[in-house]
Design an enzyme around this catalytic site. Structure first.
Site, PDB file in Angstrom:
ATOM      1  CE  LYS A 256      -3.650   2.635   0.336  1.00 29.69           C
ATOM      2  NZ  LYS A 256      -4.498   2.764   1.525  1.00 29.69           N
TER       3      LYS A 256
ATOM      4  CE  LYS B 179      -3.194   8.166   7.612  1.00 30.33           C
ATOM      5  NZ  LYS B 179      -3.555   6.814   7.090  1.00 30.33           N
TER       6      LYS B 179
END
Length: 283
Positions: free
Chosen positions: A167, A235
């Site tokens: 990811k 983030k």
């Protein structure tokens, strides 16, 4: 009937929980801000006051929270029953996925590291891509959940963290595309070039990127309806930079991070990540 405890009903979690309910799964949902979960009641989801209410007797625990610390905080307060399988769909980064996997061992529950690829639209359409790593013996059961929220599941082995690492690789690419689009469009304006020519020249070429066509018009209009918020994109960029460490120079992700942080500081944290443009342009 399968019961899912769904914790975290923000921009991604809410449509995911709704799709599970539409698939015939019993869903009990919790969100720190209850108002964000309330619309799910119309979808047949039971909205609860506390995470502990959601997990009681659940076959699956699904976490879709903002980051690793948030997931860990909520999980620490849970008392899971034997047989519950934890599907951790949040993007938490390398350090935190390892910590969460360790917490699952202590709690005695199977853990599946399964972040999802996609934003608000694919989540609403049940078209997310699930990247999954976890025990072989949970694949069949987890398929009921994954098939309801996504169009494709990629099992990447049994080692937790494998899916999270992939990811991050994919996020590095998406961040570079978004930031690169913003820089090119901003440069066009500085040089007095019609930004539409950027899209016209790109059309039909090998470097024509649908993602640029999705994010670019937002940048030109200054309107950023959120498919994925800039604060969460920042983030994710931070997680990519941290994962790379000193081994490689992830300059694209680092540039995206700097621009996203500037955009967030300017008040665009809840806007779409295309607001990275606001961190590129010097006002």
């Amino acid at each position: 009937m399968t019961t899912v405890a769904f914790l975290g009903t923000g921009i991604m979690g809410r449509p995911m929980a709704a799709n599970l309910a539409r698939a015939g799964v019993t869903v009990r949902a919790w969100n720190r801000t209850r108002a964000k979960a309330e619309p799910l009641a119309a979808e047949g989801v039971t909205v609860v006051e506390a995470p502990g209410e959601a997990v009681k007797g659940a076959d699956f625990l699904v976490t879709m929270l903002s980051d690793g610390p948030a997931v860990a905080e909520v999980f620490r307060g849970l008392s899971l029953e034997p047989g519950t399988i934890w599907l951790q769909t949040s993007t938490v980064g390398v350090e935190w996925v390892d910590r969460l996997a360790e917490a699952s061992v202590v709690a005695g529950v199977p853990f599946v590291d399964c972040p999802v690829m996609g934003t608000k639209g694919p989540a609403e359409q049940g078209q997310l891509q699930v990247l999954a790593a976890g025990p072989d013996n949970v694949h069949d059961g987890a398929a009921e959940v994954f098939d309801a929220i996504g169009s494709r599941t990629r099992w990447l082995g049994t080692e937790p963290g494998t899916a999270t690492r992939l990811k991050l690789v994919m996020n590095a690419w998406i961040l570079a595309l978004t930031n690169g689009t913003g820089e090119s469009l901003a440069l066009a304006r500085v040089l007095g070039v019609d930004p539409q020519l950027f899209f016209d020249v790109m059309s039909g070429t090998g470097f024509d990127v649908p993602y640029a066509r999705a994010k670019g018009p937002m940048m030109l209009s200054g309107e950023y309806p959120a498919s994925f918020p800039a604060s969460l994109a920042a983030k994710d960029a931070r997680l990519v930079v941290e994962a790379a460490g000193h081994a490689i120079d992830v300059g694209g992700a680092a540039a995206a991070l700097a621009h996203l942080e500037s955009a967030v500081e300017a008040g665009h944290g809840e806007d779409d990540m295309a607001a990275v443009y606001e961190g590129i342009v010097k006002r």
